[in-house]
Enzyme design. Structure first.
Site, PDB file in Angstrom:
ATOM      1  N   LYS A  69      -6.349 -74.078 -44.643  1.00 30.10           N
ATOM      2  CA  LYS A  69      -6.683 -73.009 -45.577  1.00 30.10           C
ATOM      3  C   LYS A  69      -5.909 -73.275 -46.862  1.00 30.10           C
ATOM      4  CE  LYS A  69      -6.740 -67.893 -45.657  1.00 30.10           C
ATOM      5  NZ  LYS A  69      -6.349 -66.696 -44.899  1.00 30.10           N
ATOM      6  N   SER A 144     -10.336 -63.691 -44.305  1.00 30.60           N
ATOM      7  CA  SER A 144     -10.309 -64.562 -45.467  1.00 30.60           C
ATOM      8  C   SER A 144     -10.325 -66.053 -45.123  1.00 30.60           C
ATOM      9  CB  SER A 144      -9.056 -64.265 -46.297  1.00 30.60           C
ATOM     10  OG  SER A 144      -7.890 -64.583 -45.575  1.00 30.60           O
ATOM     11  N   SER A 168      -7.678 -62.008 -40.708  1.00 27.99           N
ATOM     12  CA  SER A 168      -8.227 -63.148 -41.445  1.00 27.99           C
ATOM     13  C   SER A 168      -8.406 -64.430 -40.637  1.00 27.99           C
ATOM     14  CB  SER A 168      -7.361 -63.450 -42.669  1.00 27.99           C
ATOM     15  OG  SER A 168      -7.638 -62.517 -43.682  1.00 27.99           O
TER      16      SER A 168
END
Lengths: 478, 486
Positions: A69, A144, A168
């Site tokens: 990420k 996310s 997330s």
């Protein structure tokens, strides 16, 4: 069968037996990325233009490709947190979790998309455009950590890392049909994770089997002197075993969540899962979490936004990232950098966080929220006296169409009700695959007391045995 | 109508740099004199993703400073984020213990206008990180109006103790005594060197005025004082300014004012004080300090200067004024006590250190640690004078010679041609004989009885004293000459 389709532990065994080479795995994954990326748009920065050198050829992950990420710092490689404000910043250091993977021989294919500064649950709040769900590219991958989930789902890489502040990891894992694990707060060092809500953030893995999650947890967990919230003297053995049992374990559903509306495939999945658990000898019970049901969402956003707005104070254009050269004075410089650099959702949360902690309101909101948080932690603690794990949905609905919820931010916030209490209490949470509804995967969640990570993943192994493992998504390729 | 009287009400905030090799939340060196931006790392630069980790040795420095101010130590304290935007503040917030500090309250004693001891209460001491330093191209050295500004982050993250007093200070003089006493005690504790010239101590003062007619003026925060003089003058200026406003029936505005050292005035801050707010620093767990840890650090606390001075007065009968001078600097007091433990008489050693040692240190601009005469050597010299082996004058000559030539006592005595114990007996008689032999006419005059007033005897005595370089006792010389001329 292509190499990119193989799960992590199979790849490791194959490499050990010299059935194939790291270069072949790399090429296979790269080809898969080239094939799907136009449809999925998971990457912010690709680093697979040429085979990367393997830091440790004898490591457990030697030659295994992965993605991170883009809020995990990577030395010399652009790290954006999906924001314009970081510009072309290349960190001078590696996040501890990535350093551990790298030292075990993992190879970075790139940095993947997310909601800006991890604020969002669609992967649509990104300065680099939205990521698409590999199972149905008209739908969101969740957020996310949408890029991390999509990359594993589409077969780009066998595993990836994301971060979970209020769901997330677990929500995109569920939306994309992979396993996602949010460890106990303090289990994995946060050093090098660009902070959103520091007391809620935790790094965790995505993979296509529970066994692979265990493997990655055995590498990334542990105390780090650079993170004061990472815990000492906790020994956790994530070694995978098929010889596990949940006979006599108590697994509860939450009383207050019973009347909430769920999409039919999700309530069906709960029924099926309960049946499996009972067949395996578990005792199904019920726990009551009234404070969580009533106050968790408000408490979470008050705290997350309060912490976030101070975490984001450092982006001022002075030391790194986006800046302006022609401002008339320092005040104008700050204003212009932050006005242009942050996206709308981030600005909304900064403003909310500023208001919530403003001296005249601080007691009423921020301080009150810290007290509610203590109550929530106590409530969970009491509940885990009555049960070993709680079974609940990850989200009330299956992934929506891209752009669908953009108008109604509050609906997005409330969709996090099942995930964010876990972060408030620092608990571990496993998002697991239960099957498909049409082409869309359906996930559920197991949550447990702090430091129950090992036995939670063991339970996940049993569930996977009965529910089956997910397939690689078609990635929009016909 | 009775004349209006005004009572200043003053609180003082002090920032002191704590002594430590490494910064508060990372392991960077605290050497701020290094070339700009060389003692920095991702943590003290506040780079995205970095987290602070507390340096526990600095916690002990904070505890020592707290003990020096008669404060208690809290078993649990917290760090907060104090938010404001400024280019020298890398994270956009300063990590500070402002709301739940490491110490409870304490006090420092000063003398009031009548010379009586008075306690200035210390509200608390807390730990916090320092910010970077700015260098502006503007002529006045300030940020506003500068075309270019440079930031040096070497200082960013160096450890500070902020010490907040209660508004118990009533004059500029008391303020100065408060900060001087406080500084001395903190240095004694070992918590900080508090070198003023290196900016290790900075002051802010909150000044307001209470009028005898019941009016109470608003509080004015005066900032930017870096020396005792600046503090004294700024407070004096502010008292005068506020008094004038109130005498004219005006109202003192609550504001922040900036002390301009060059002009000797305070002026309203051009930059509006940005409003600050605090949230708990989520990246640092609460700081827990056990009683055992407190006891361990407390056992390292040395005797405080006032206690030490009293001991000198009570045990050794050293005058209070001398005791105060000796204990002003811990190293000087240690030096003096080494002299005493090497056998020097305490009162004499005290005077030697007070007059001779301090004189040479002042002349050379040296510190006691760099002084060439070791305390046991000085003790030896003091003893010889005490035992009469050297006269006081000779002792001082030897002392000066030792300082100038870096030599030992015996070598210096020899080089100066001094005969220890003075010239007496045969040696003295030999000198007298030779003096008389060289002045036969004088001898004649004495023998003939014409020296009725003893002038000629005095003349001979002078010659002999000169010949002995003052090393003979005048009484003995007189007697010996009288004998020789019989």
């Amino acid at each position: 069968m292509e190499l990119y389709e193989l799960n992590l532990h199979i790849l490791i065994e194959g490499l050990k037996a010299k059935k194939f080479s790291p270069a072949e795995i790399f090429q296979s994954c790269k080809k898969r990325i080239d094939q799907c990326e136009e449809n999925i748009h998971a990457f912010i920065t690709r680093t697979d233009d040429k085979p990367q050198s393997i830091e440790n050829p004898n490591g457990l992950l030697a030659g295994i490709p992965t993605v991170l990420k883009d809020n995990l710092c990577t030395k010399g490689i652009r790290t954006t947190a999906a924001s314009k404000i970081l510009g072309n910043w290349k960190p001078p250091y590696n996040a501890t979790a990535w350093e551990k993977l790298r030292s075990a021989g993992a190879v970075l294919m790139g940095k993947v998309n997310m909601d800006e500064f991890a604020m969002g649950n669609t992967c649509g709040n990104s300065a680099f455009g939205p990521t698409h769900n590999p199972n149905d590219i008209s739908r969101v991958p969740g957020g996310s950590s949408g890029g991390s989930a999509a990359a594993v789902s589409a077969g780009y890489v066998p595993f990836s890392l994301g971060s979970d502040t209020g769901g997330s990891i677990r929500q995109p894992a569920s939306f994309c049909g992979v396993y996602g694990f949010k460890p106990t707060y303090g289990m994995v060092s946060r050093y090098g994770l660009i902070s959103y809500g520091s007391s809620l953030d935790q790094i965790g893995p995505f993979a296509r089997t529970v066994q692979d999650l265990q493997l990655i947890m055995s590498i990334i967990s542990g105390h780090d002197p650079m993170d004061s919230s990472s815990f000492r003297n906790k020994d956790h053995d994530f070694t995978h075993s098929e010889d596990v049992s949940i006979k006599g374990k108590r697994i509860a559903v939450v009383k207050e969540f019973r009347d909430f509306t769920l999409d039919a495939p999700i309530s069906d999945a709960i029924k099926r899962t309960i049946k499996i658990l009972e067949d395996e000898g578990a005792i199904i019970t019920e726990v009551s979490l009234p404070v969580v049901a009533k106050y968790a969402v408000a408490c979470y956003y008050a705290l997350a936004m309060s912490e976030a707005h101070t975490n984001l104070e450092r982006y001022d254009g002075v030391r790194l990232g986006y800046t302006v050269k022609d401002a008339a004075g320092i005040k104008e410089m700050f204003e212009r950098v932050r006005s242009y650099g942050f996206g709308a959702e981030v600005k909304a949360r900064i403003i909310a966080g500023t208001c919530l902690t403003e001296p005249s309101r601080c007691e009423e909101y921020y301080v009150a929220a810290t007290k509610v948080r203590t109550l929530i932690a106590q409530e969970f603690s009491r509940a885990f006296g009555e049960t070993d794990f709680i079974l609940q949905p990850v989200t009330p609905s299956l992934p929506g169409k891209i752009g669908e919820n953009d108008e109604d931010a509050l609906k997005g916030y409330e969709a996090d009700l099942y995930t964010l209490p876990v972060n408030l209490a620092g608990l571990p949470g496993l998002s697991f695959f239960t099957g498909y509804s049409g082409n869309l995967p359906v996930g559920l969640q197991l949550i447990g007391p702090r430091w129950s990570d090992v036995s939670m993943l063991d339970t996940g192994v049993i569930l996977e045995r009965h529910l089956g493992s997910p397939k690689i998504a078609n990635g929009g390729v016909k | 109508m009775a004349e209006l009287t005004f009572t200043p009400v003053i609180g003082i905030e002090i920032h002191i740099r704590l002594k430590s090799d490494s910064k508060l939340f990372c392991s960077c060196s605290t050497n701020t004199d290094a070339p700009a931006n060389t003692n920095i790392c991702p943590v003290c630069m506040g780079l995205p993703g970095t987290l602070p980790h507390l340096n526990h040795r600095i916690v002990e420095q904070g505890m020592l400073a707290g003990f020096a101010l008669n404060c208690g130590i809290r078993h649990k304290s917290l760090f907060f984020r104090k938010s404001y935007f400024y280019p020298d503040l890398p994270k956009g917030h300063q990590v500070s213990q402002c709301d739940l500090p490491i110490t409870t309250s304490g006090y420092i004693e000063v003398h009031d206008s009548e010379g009586k001891l008075k306690k200035i209460r210390v509200h608390h001491l807390h730990l916090e990180e320092d910010v970077g330093s700015l260098h502006h191209s503007a002529s006045d050295g300030r940020l506003e109006g500068a075309a270019t500004s440079y930031v040096d982050y070497n200082r960013s993250g160096t450890p500070l103790a902020e010490i907040v007093s209660e508004p118990d200070v009533s004059s500029a003089k008391e303020a100065v005594e408060y900060v001087m006493t406080l500084r001395r005690r903190v240095i004694y504790s070992g918590a900080s060197d508090v070198e003023l010239e290196k900016g290790m101590m900075r002051f802010d003062a909150n000044v307001s005025m209470k009028c005898s007619d019941g009016r109470w003026g608003k509080k004015v925060e005066v900032k930017n004082m870096n020396s005792f003089k600046a503090l004294e003058h700024a407070i004096e200026f502010e008292i005068k300014r506020q008094k004038k406003i109130m005498l004219q029936g005006g109202e003192v505005k609550q504001e922040t004012r900036h002390w301009n050292d060059a002009k000797g005035i305070t002026s309203s801050s051009r930059v509006k004080e940005s409003y600050r707010k605090f949230i708990v620093e989520p990246d640092l767990p609460p700081l827990y300090i056990s009683q055992e840890w407190i006891d361990r650090v407390a056992s390292r606390m040395p005797e405080m200067p006032d206690v030490r001075a009293n001991r000198y007065v009570n045990d050794w009968e050293i005058p209070q004024e001398v005791a105060d001078v000796l204990t002003d600097d811990k190293n000087l007091a240690d030096y003096f006590e080494s002299c005493v433990s090497s056998g020097a008489n305490p009162v004499r050693a005290a005077h030697w250190v007070r007059t001779e040692v301090l004189r040479v240190l002042n002349e050379k601009g040296q510190k006691i640690a760099d002084f060439s005469i070791k305390p046991e050597v000085l003790a030896g010299l003091v003893k010889r004078v005490d035992e009469g082996k050297l006269s006081t004058t000779q002792g001082k000559e030897v002392f000066d010679y030792m300082c100038a030539n870096n030599s030992g006592i015996d070598d210096s005595v020899k080089a100066l041609g001094i005969t220890e114990g003075g010239i007496a007996g045969n040696a003295l008689n030999d000198i007298i004989a030779s003096v008389i032999a060289a002045n036969p006419d004088v001898l004649d005059e004495i023998k003939s009885g014409r020296d009725k007033k003893g002038k000629k005897l005095k003349f001979l005595q002078g010659l002999v004293m000169k010949e002995t370089k003052g090393q003979a006792k005048p009484q003995e010389v007189a007697e010996a000459i009288a004998e020789a001329v019989k």
